[in-house]
Design an enzyme around this catalytic site. Structure first.
Site, mmCIF file in Angstrom:
data_model
loop_
_atom_site.group_PDB
_atom_site.id
_atom_site.type_symbol
_atom_site.label_atom_id
_atom_site.label_comp_id
_atom_site.label_asym_id
_atom_site.label_seq_id
_atom_site.Cartn_x
_atom_site.Cartn_y
_atom_site.Cartn_z
ATOM 1 N N ARG A 227 37.923 -48.599 118.828
ATOM 2 C CA ARG A 227 38.350 -49.660 118.029
ATOM 3 C C ARG A 227 37.408 -49.701 116.698
ATOM 4 N NH1 ARG A 227 42.358 -50.040 120.037
ATOM 5 N NH2 ARG A 227 43.326 -51.538 121.454
ATOM 6 N N HIS A 275 45.169 -44.947 113.140
ATOM 7 C CA HIS A 275 45.428 -45.629 114.327
ATOM 8 C C HIS A 275 46.505 -44.922 114.949
ATOM 9 C CE1 HIS A 275 44.302 -49.287 116.958
ATOM 10 N NE2 HIS A 275 44.793 -48.296 117.591
HETATM 11 P P1 NAP Z 1 39.052 -47.831 130.488
HETATM 12 O O1 NAP Z 1 39.779 -46.861 131.248
HETATM 13 O O2 NAP Z 1 38.765 -49.124 130.721
HETATM 14 O O3 NAP Z 1 37.356 -47.049 130.210
HETATM 15 C C1 NAP Z 1 36.542 -47.888 129.771
HETATM 16 C C2 NAP Z 1 35.132 -47.145 129.745
HETATM 17 O O4 NAP Z 1 34.077 -47.776 129.086
HETATM 18 C C3 NAP Z 1 34.832 -47.153 131.290
HETATM 19 O O5 NAP Z 1 34.000 -45.884 131.616
HETATM 20 C C4 NAP Z 1 33.542 -48.192 131.178
HETATM 21 O O6 NAP Z 1 32.568 -47.864 132.302
HETATM 22 C C5 NAP Z 1 33.150 -48.050 129.698
HETATM 23 N N1 NAP Z 1 32.356 -49.221 129.357
HETATM 24 C C6 NAP Z 1 32.766 -50.591 129.036
HETATM 25 N N2 NAP Z 1 32.056 -51.535 128.736
HETATM 26 C C7 NAP Z 1 30.836 -50.737 128.995
HETATM 27 C C8 NAP Z 1 29.475 -51.158 128.585
HETATM 28 N N3 NAP Z 1 29.207 -52.174 128.187
HETATM 29 N N4 NAP Z 1 28.666 -49.998 128.676
HETATM 30 C C9 NAP Z 1 28.723 -48.876 128.994
HETATM 31 N N5 NAP Z 1 30.250 -48.471 129.364
HETATM 32 C C10 NAP Z 1 31.067 -49.270 129.382
HETATM 33 O O7 NAP Z 1 39.838 -47.736 128.871
HETATM 34 P P2 NAP Z 1 40.522 -46.320 128.349
HETATM 35 O O8 NAP Z 1 41.850 -46.555 129.049
HETATM 36 O O9 NAP Z 1 39.794 -45.223 128.513
HETATM 37 O O10 NAP Z 1 40.689 -46.887 126.798
HETATM 38 C C11 NAP Z 1 39.408 -46.882 126.032
HETATM 39 C C12 NAP Z 1 39.756 -47.571 124.786
HETATM 40 O O11 NAP Z 1 40.488 -46.782 123.898
HETATM 41 C C13 NAP Z 1 40.634 -48.931 124.953
HETATM 42 O O12 NAP Z 1 40.083 -49.819 125.170
HETATM 43 C C14 NAP Z 1 41.124 -48.811 123.413
HETATM 44 O O13 NAP Z 1 40.177 -49.627 122.694
HETATM 45 C C15 NAP Z 1 40.893 -47.422 122.975
HETATM 46 N N6 NAP Z 1 42.168 -46.977 122.531
HETATM 47 C C16 NAP Z 1 42.702 -46.696 121.190
HETATM 48 C C17 NAP Z 1 43.760 -45.854 120.939
HETATM 49 C C18 NAP Z 1 44.033 -45.211 119.512
HETATM 50 O O14 NAP Z 1 45.363 -44.938 119.437
HETATM 51 N N7 NAP Z 1 43.017 -45.236 118.774
HETATM 52 C C19 NAP Z 1 44.681 -45.729 121.879
HETATM 53 C C20 NAP Z 1 44.262 -46.083 123.406
HETATM 54 C C21 NAP Z 1 43.378 -46.870 123.674
HETATM 55 P P3 NAP Z 1 32.915 -47.911 133.789
HETATM 56 O O15 NAP Z 1 33.949 -46.965 133.849
HETATM 57 O O16 NAP Z 1 31.813 -47.869 134.335
HETATM 58 O O17 NAP Z 1 33.528 -49.415 134.169
#
Ligand code: NAP
Length: 312
Positions: A227, A275
């Site tokens: 983001r 994006h």
């Molecule tokens: P996810 O499965 O919820 O994974 C989030 C990761 O971040 C987890 O490993 C979590 O740790 C870690 N995390 C969260 N808060 C933290 C903190 N304060 N300190 C350290 N680590 C932290 O999410 P995802 O499905 O991989 O997606 C990630 C992000 O990608 C989305 O939220 C979105 O913003 C972005 N995204 C972008 C696009 C694009 O087109 N650019 C598309 C899709 C998604 P734990 O595993 O320990 O909980």
């Protein structure tokens, strides 16, 4: 949760053409009644949404679950949503492989110097620069969730050193796991290519700023696919100009679309995309959501429930 009597009612609320979604939903859930939401619509059992207005939740008070059409729920959590209503985000749904492609492309373009060769070709120059050594480019992945892990595995398969930072420890072959706020400095100090795949939460907003980015190895490269609000954009520009950052590939921005006057458009070492790193794919997304609706109706647990206290 009460099982639905009669046909399932599914409300769709997003600023996108609902017809391809309805076509795919009819194949998966032929018995469901589908409706593109508008003010005063009938109450629905389930909702599929992207950034819906507050009025949607004010009116749709009988929902059993709301499905977000993306992995990140930061926009959705700005709404006032009844505390007991389950919020479900996408789990990969075809985005993991796209993220792996995007990050590997940006990484290889930089480390195999394709950006240099593109510039040379435009100038008609034949010149072989000194090759960069893979081992000098440890890739640090912020966020080791569904998408971060897929990206980490792809990068590790290219023989780069890989480390990852998350809230809790992880065990993934070929990936060094660091976790929690206290290990962030050690993670940054060992990273030359930084990939951001964190969710946007109050804890992660503005995390990539002058202080944290300065801790990266010199000549660092930033790939932001999470983001825009994770990044203090003026700090990135200042560190590009100082040379501490060699370049950046950015898919997300504090303001989207990126305003025409923004310096990122014209910076010679910044690559901008609109994006698109992990696009929501209709067939995969509908298949996942329909499977989860069937599971919920059968009283079974599902993956991807958002923990509102963590913000992801
Ligand atoms: P996810 O499965 O919820 O994974 C989030 C990761 O971040 C987890 O490993 C979590 O740790 C870690 N995390 C969260 N808060 C933290 C903190 N304060 N300190 C350290 N680590 C932290 O999410 P995802 O499905 O991989 O997606 C990630 C992000 O990608 C989305 O939220 C979105 O913003 C972005 N995204 C972008 C696009 C694009 O087109 N650019 C598309 C899709 C998604 P734990 O595993 O320990 O909980």
């Amino acid at each position: 949760m009460q099982l639905t009597q009669g046909p399932l009612r599914i409300s769709f609320c997003a600023r996108t053409d609902p017809l391809p979604w309805f076509e795919a939903l009819r194949k998966e859930l032929p018995q469901a009644q589908l409706e593109a939401w508008s003010r005063g619509a009938q109450p629905a059992d389930y909702a599929i949404v992207w950034a819906p207005p507050q009025q949607f939740f004010d009116e749709q008070t009988q929902l059993k679950a709301v499905f977000n059409m993306g992995a990140g729920v930061d926009a959705l959590l700005k709404r006032k949503i009844a505390a007991q209503l389950p919020i479900v985000r996408l789990n990969d749904a075809g985005m993991g492989v796209q993220m792996a492609e995007y990050v590997c492309h940006a990484l290889i373009r930089h480390t195999r110097q394709f950006d240099v060769f593109e510039a040379q070709a435009r100038a008609g120059q034949w010149h072989e620069p000194v090759p960069l050594e893979r081992g000098h480019y440890p890739v640090g992945i912020l966020g080791m969730g569904v998408l971060g892990e897929r990206v980490a595995r792809a990068v590790a398969a290219l023989d780069f050193p890989v480390l990852a930072w998350s809230r809790s420890p992880k065990q993934v072959a070929g990936v060094k796991s660091l976790f929690g706020a206290t290990q962030l400095p050690a993670f940054l100090a060992q990273t030359r290519v930084l990939v951001n795949l964190l969710p946007l939460t109050p804890e992660t907003e503005n995390l990539l700023n002058r202080s944290t980015l300065t801790q990266l190895l010199p000549g660092a490269y930033l790939i932001n696919v999470a983001r825009g609000r994770h990044v203090v954009e003026e700090d990135v520009l200042a560190l590009l100009d100082s040379g501490h950052l060699a370049g950046a590939t950015l898919d997300v921005f504090r303001t989207e679309p990126l305003p025409p006057e923004h310096a990122f458009w014209r910076h010679p070492r910044v690559t901008v995309t609109p994006h698109i790193a992990g696009r929501t794919l209709v067939p995969e997304t509908v298949a996942q959501i329909a499977g989860k609706i069937r599971a919920l109706e059968a009283g079974l647990p599902i993956e991807g429930m958002v923990d509102r206290s963590r913000g992801y």
